[in-house]
Design a protein around this motif. Structure first.
Motif, mmCIF file in Angstrom:
data_model
loop_
_atom_site.group_PDB
_atom_site.id
_atom_site.type_symbol
_atom_site.label_atom_id
_atom_site.label_comp_id
_atom_site.label_asym_id
_atom_site.label_seq_id
_atom_site.Cartn_x
_atom_site.Cartn_y
_atom_site.Cartn_z
ATOM 1 N N PRO A 48 8.477 4.238 -4.230
ATOM 2 C CA PRO A 48 8.529 5.554 -3.403
ATOM 3 C C PRO A 48 8.958 4.456 -1.566
ATOM 4 N N LEU A 49 10.132 4.438 -1.910
ATOM 5 C CA LEU A 49 9.924 3.126 -0.226
ATOM 6 C C LEU A 49 11.139 3.899 0.264
ATOM 7 N N GLN A 60 -3.552 7.870 6.471
ATOM 8 C CA GLN A 60 -3.232 9.653 7.147
ATOM 9 C C GLN A 60 -1.537 9.693 7.529
ATOM 10 N N GLU A 61 -0.823 8.898 8.432
ATOM 11 C CA GLU A 61 0.220 9.025 8.786
ATOM 12 C C GLU A 61 1.368 9.026 7.703
ATOM 13 N N GLY A 62 0.973 8.510 5.906
ATOM 14 C CA GLY A 62 2.040 8.901 5.014
ATOM 15 C C GLY A 62 3.006 7.820 5.985
ATOM 16 N N ILE A 63 2.376 6.355 5.662
ATOM 17 C CA ILE A 63 3.515 5.261 5.719
ATOM 18 C C ILE A 63 2.736 3.760 4.653
ATOM 19 N N ALA A 64 4.237 3.440 4.011
ATOM 20 C CA ALA A 64 3.978 2.775 3.539
ATOM 21 C C ALA A 64 3.658 0.968 4.168
ATOM 22 N N LEU A 65 2.987 0.389 3.739
ATOM 23 C CA LEU A 65 2.324 -0.811 4.447
ATOM 24 C C LEU A 65 3.122 -2.031 3.432
ATOM 25 N N VAL A 66 3.931 -3.245 3.490
ATOM 26 C CA VAL A 66 3.829 -4.478 3.032
ATOM 27 C C VAL A 66 3.349 -5.546 3.690
ATOM 28 N N PHE A 76 1.015 -1.588 -0.012
ATOM 29 C CA PHE A 76 0.016 0.059 0.155
ATOM 30 C C PHE A 76 0.237 0.828 0.193
ATOM 31 N N LEU A 77 0.729 1.860 -0.654
ATOM 32 C CA LEU A 77 1.126 3.245 -1.287
ATOM 33 C C LEU A 77 0.106 4.803 -0.872
ATOM 34 N N PRO A 78 0.526 5.549 0.134
ATOM 35 C CA PRO A 78 -0.703 6.899 0.238
ATOM 36 C C PRO A 78 -0.448 7.270 -1.102
ATOM 37 N N SER A 79 -0.922 8.487 -1.527
ATOM 38 C CA SER A 79 -0.954 9.293 -2.219
ATOM 39 C C SER A 79 0.035 10.090 -1.262
ATOM 40 N N ALA A 80 0.723 10.437 -3.118
ATOM 41 C CA ALA A 80 2.015 11.053 -2.639
ATOM 42 C C ALA A 80 2.907 12.322 -4.030
ATOM 43 N N SER A 81 3.348 12.863 -3.134
ATOM 44 C CA SER A 81 3.922 14.116 -4.254
ATOM 45 C C SER A 81 4.924 13.133 -4.999
ATOM 46 N N PRO A 84 7.921 5.620 4.397
ATOM 47 C CA PRO A 84 9.109 5.369 6.140
ATOM 48 C C PRO A 84 7.851 3.498 4.930
ATOM 49 N N ILE A 85 8.400 2.119 5.419
ATOM 50 C CA ILE A 85 7.822 1.775 5.142
ATOM 51 C C ILE A 85 7.351 0.249 6.812
ATOM 52 N N LEU A 86 6.052 -0.020 7.068
ATOM 53 C CA LEU A 86 5.641 -0.728 8.363
ATOM 54 C C LEU A 86 5.390 -2.370 6.901
ATOM 55 N N TYR A 87 6.268 -3.293 7.755
ATOM 56 C CA TYR A 87 5.392 -4.727 7.905
ATOM 57 C C TYR A 87 4.616 -5.333 8.640
ATOM 58 N N TYR A 88 3.635 -5.679 7.520
ATOM 59 C CA TYR A 88 2.549 -6.355 8.788
ATOM 60 C C TYR A 88 2.570 -8.135 8.707
ATOM 61 N N LEU A 89 3.126 -8.495 9.208
ATOM 62 C CA LEU A 89 3.049 -10.155 9.621
ATOM 63 C C LEU A 89 1.352 -11.355 9.999
#
Length: 276
Positions: free
Chosen positions: A141-142, A76-82, A38-43, A49-54
Motif C-alpha cells: 500500500p504505497l 505517527q505521521e502515517g508515512i512508509a519508510l524505505v 516500514f509500513l504503518p498500521s493501516a486500513s 506516502p514514501i520517504l527514502y532514507y539513505l
C-alpha cells in the motif's frame, strides 16, 4: 521486465510492520540487494506516502531502523519508510575492501564509470530506478505519486550530492573516469546554483566539531564538505531560508544519537509536503 523480490524477515513494531526483502539487482551486476520497508498500521484503503532514507558509510539497510528512532515517528505521521543498503555486496572488485570509505559499504549513490567498478557500483540507478520497480512489484500500500528522500553522512551526500575535497575526491576519482569534473554532476553546490526559479524545500542540520559535522537530508564532515558553501550557493541562487534551511546544531557528534534527536522534526518536515 519483471522483478522477483523475496521477503526474508518481518517484525511488528509501533503498530506497523518492518519487512526485509532481497532481489537480484541488474544495476548492481546481478548481486543480491537487500532493503527494508516500514509500513504503518493501516486500513485496507490506505496508501502511504514514501520517504527514502539513505544511510552513511559502513552502514547497511538495518542500521537506521535499529538505531535511528525513525519508526515511531513515521508510524505517527502515517508515512512508509524505505531503507536501501549503501553499496553492492560481494562484487569482488579490486580494492573494494581496502578501506572503510570506499568500496563495500561506501557506494556514494553514484554510477561508476571506471571499468573496475562500473559493472556493480551503480547505486544512483539502483535507488532512483531499480528499487522503486522492486517496490512496485510487491503490491504494497504505497503511493508512488508522493515520495521524498533524506539521509545521513554519505547518504546525505547522496540525497543532496555534495562533492567537495577531500572526501569527494576519493570517491569521484575512484568511481568516475572523469574524476572531479565528472563528479560535478553529483555536486549539490553546483546543482543548487542551476536550480534557480524552482520550488525547493530542503532542511539541513549539521554539527561543527573538529573534523565532524552532521546534517539531515545531508550530513558531512565539517572540514571536508563545507555545508556553508551549499548555503551560500542557495542564497546566491535566490532561495530563501524557508526554501533551503541550513542549521548548525552545536555540541552533537556524527552518531545516531544526533540522528535520533532530530529525526522527529525531519519526518514531520517531509510529512508536511508529502501530505499536501
Amino acid at each position: 521486465m519483471s522483478v522477483s523480490v523475496t521477503k526474508i524477515a518481518s517484525n511488528k513494531t509501533f503498530g506497523g510492520i518492518l519487512s526485509k526483502y532481497t532481489f537480484k539487482a541488474d544495476s548492481l551486476g546481478g548481486l543480491d540487494a537487500k532493503f527494508n520497508v516500514f509500513l504503518p498500521s493501516a486500513s485496507e484503503s490506505s496508501k502511504f506516502p514514501i520517504l527514502y532514507y539513505l544511510a552513511g558509510l559502513e552502514c547497511t539497510e538495518d542500521t537506521a531502523p535499529w538505531k535511528g528512532g525513525f519508526l515511531r515517528d513515521a508510524a505517527q505521521e502515517g508515512i512508509a519508510l524505505v531503507f536501501p543498503d549503501t553499496s553492492p555486496r560481494g562484487a569482488g572488485a579490486e580494492g573494494e575492501d581496502d578501506s572503510w570509505d570506499f568500496g563495500t559499504g561506501a557506494g556514494f549513490y553514484i554510477n561508476a564509470t571506471n571499468p573496475i567498478y562500473s559493472k556493480h557500483y551503480n547505486m544512483y540507478d539502483y535507488v532512483v530506478k531499480e528499487l522503486p520497480k522492486a517496490l512496485q512489484s510487491l503490491d504494497l500500500p504505497l503511493d508512488f505519486t508522493r515520495e521524498s528522500i533524506f539521509g545521513h553522512s554519505m547518504g546525505g551526500h547522496g540525497a543532496i550530492s555534495l562533492y567537495l575535497p577531500p572526501w569527494g575526491q576519493k570517491a569521484f576519482t575512484g568511481y568516475l573516469t572523469g574524476g572531479i569534473d565528472e563528479g560535478k554532476a553529483y555536486d549539490s553546490t553546483e546543482l543548487i546554483a542551476s536550480a534557480k526559479g524552482k520550488n525547493l524545500n530542503i532542511l539541513i542540520d549539521y554539527v561543527r566539531r573538529p573534523l565532524r559535522s552532521v546534517t539531515r537530508i545531508n550530513s558531512t564532515k565539517a572540514g571536508q564538505l563545507l555545508p556553508e558553501n551549499f548555503s551560500a550557493a542557495a542564497r546566491s541562487a535566490g532561495f530563501t531560508e524557508s526554501q533551503v534551511d541550513v542549521r548548525e546544531q552545536p555540541g552533537y557528534d556524527h552518531s545516531y544519537y544526533f540522528i535520533s534527536t532530530f529525526v522527529p522534526e525531519h519526518i514531520k518536515f517531509h510529512s508536511k509536503f508529502l501530505k499536501a
